[in-house]
Design a protein around this motif. Structure first.
Motif, PDB file in Angstrom:
ATOM      1  N   GLY A 159       0.787  -1.226   0.000  1.00  0.00           N
ATOM      2  CA  GLY A 159       0.000   0.000   0.000  1.00  0.00           C
ATOM      3  C   GLY A 159       0.816   1.272   0.000  1.00  0.00           C
ATOM      4  O   GLY A 159       0.380   2.303  -0.508  1.00  0.00           O
TER       5      GLY A 159
ATOM      6  N   LEU B  68      -5.628   6.562   1.920  1.00  0.00           N
ATOM      7  CA  LEU B  68      -4.348   5.842   1.879  1.00  0.00           C
ATOM      8  C   LEU B  68      -3.331   6.359   2.890  1.00  0.00           C
ATOM      9  O   LEU B  68      -2.199   5.876   2.930  1.00  0.00           O
TER      10      LEU B  68
ATOM     11  N   ALA C 252      -1.605   3.744   4.956  1.00  0.00           N
ATOM     12  CA  ALA C 252      -1.085   2.574   4.238  1.00  0.00           C
ATOM     13  C   ALA C 252       0.428   2.474   4.392  1.00  0.00           C
ATOM     14  O   ALA C 252       1.145   3.450   4.228  1.00  0.00           O
TER      15      ALA C 252
ATOM     16  N   ASP D  43       0.694  -3.154   4.478  1.00  0.00           N
ATOM     17  CA  ASP D  43      -0.740  -3.064   4.204  1.00  0.00           C
ATOM     18  C   ASP D  43      -1.086  -3.429   2.762  1.00  0.00           C
ATOM     19  O   ASP D  43      -0.416  -2.999   1.826  1.00  0.00           O
TER      20      ASP D  43
ATOM     21  N   VAL E 246      -3.886  -3.040  -0.196  1.00  0.00           N
ATOM     22  CA  VAL E 246      -4.920  -2.076  -0.563  1.00  0.00           C
ATOM     23  C   VAL E 246      -5.834  -2.692  -1.618  1.00  0.00           C
ATOM     24  O   VAL E 246      -5.364  -3.177  -2.650  1.00  0.00           O
TER      25      VAL E 246
ATOM     26  N   VAL F 124      -7.977  -0.878   3.304  1.00  0.00           N
ATOM     27  CA  VAL F 124      -6.568  -0.990   3.681  1.00  0.00           C
ATOM     28  C   VAL F 124      -6.473  -2.033   4.791  1.00  0.00           C
ATOM     29  O   VAL F 124      -7.004  -1.843   5.891  1.00  0.00           O
TER      30      VAL F 124
END
Length: 253
Positions: free
Chosen positions: A10, A80, A83, A87, A89, A104
């Protein structure tokens, strides 16, 4: 027309989103059958960023047909902001929907956060890369280019790139009320590659627009730059997994 895709890192998309926040008003997203991409042009049409991730880099990639959506910039960035490298996404979109679902998921602590990012009803045409011949090309460590942009921004609002065969290098020059800046980039100091089809050329670019994209350079160890007289500056690099970033900055006259 629907899409559900999951990317395992992420932090990569987070950095791109944060850089775009200071460049564009909205986030144009294309989810095609073979890649996820963001194709963004600044309102003044000085900067353009093309970011793409191939479908094979995703853990999940389910797309019925190409999806083109424009996400609200601030809400996309906000979704985000937490993130990290740990992580995953997930982006999910259903045909006719007015929001992009962003999930997330932190693998380490098993916590998932879900966001609904508003979408514009306006459609858009894909930008695509610019087809222009740039006479000078070079590769260098991304950290070196970041340092140059930071130093230049202290001095003035305009950066000049000057190539000469006699110098066999690229001179970076900036002037302002607080003084001047000058450095020469040569093969192995710090360039890892240098090629030119002309003996001399000079181009000038906005420092403000270069500052806006500088944080993107932290995604890669090395980047490529290309430019020509009165032509745009192209900065490009690849990220692990086949992802690519292509940045274009229009010249100043």
């Amino acid at each position: 027309m629907s899409a559900r895709i999951t990317y395992p890192v992420g932090a990569v998309i987070k950095v791109v989103a944060q850089a775009l926040k200071s460049i564009v008003d909205q986030i144009p997203i294309v989810i095609s059958l073979d890649q996820f991409s963001i194709e963004a042009l600044s309102p003044d049409k000085v900067s353009m960023i093309l970011f793409s991730i191939p479908s094979v880099a995703f853990e999940e990639y389910s797309v019925s047909e190409e999806v083109r959506i424009i996400a609200d910039r601030d809400e996309f960035v906000k979704s985000l902001r937490r993130a990290s490298k740990r992580d995953k996404v997930t982006f999910e979109y259903m045909a006719g929907g007015r929001e992009l679902k962003v999930r997330v998921f932190n693998v380490r602590n098993n916590v998932e956060r879900e966001y609904a990012v508003p979408l514009s009803e306006v459609s858009f045409d894909r930008i695509g890369s610019i087809n222009v011949e740039l006479e000078v090309s070079a590769n260098l460590p991304s950290s070196e280019l970041v340092s140059i942009i930071k130093d230049v921004s202290i001095v003035g609002e305009e950066m000049s790139l000057i190539y000469s065969s006699e110098l066999n290098g690229i001179k970076v020059v900036a002037h302002g009320d607080l003084g001047s800046y000058e450095t020469v980039l040569k093969q192995f100091h710090p360039l890892t590659y240098l090629e030119s089809t002309v003996s001399n050329t000079i181009a000038k670019y906005s420092v403000e627009h270069l500052k806006a994209i500088a944080k993107l350079l932290n995604l890669a160890d090395e980047c490529s730059i290309s430019f020509g007289s009165d032509k745009p500056l192209k900065i490009s690099f690849e990220i692990t997994g086949g992802s690519k970033v292509e940045i274009w900055v229009a010249p100043r006259t």
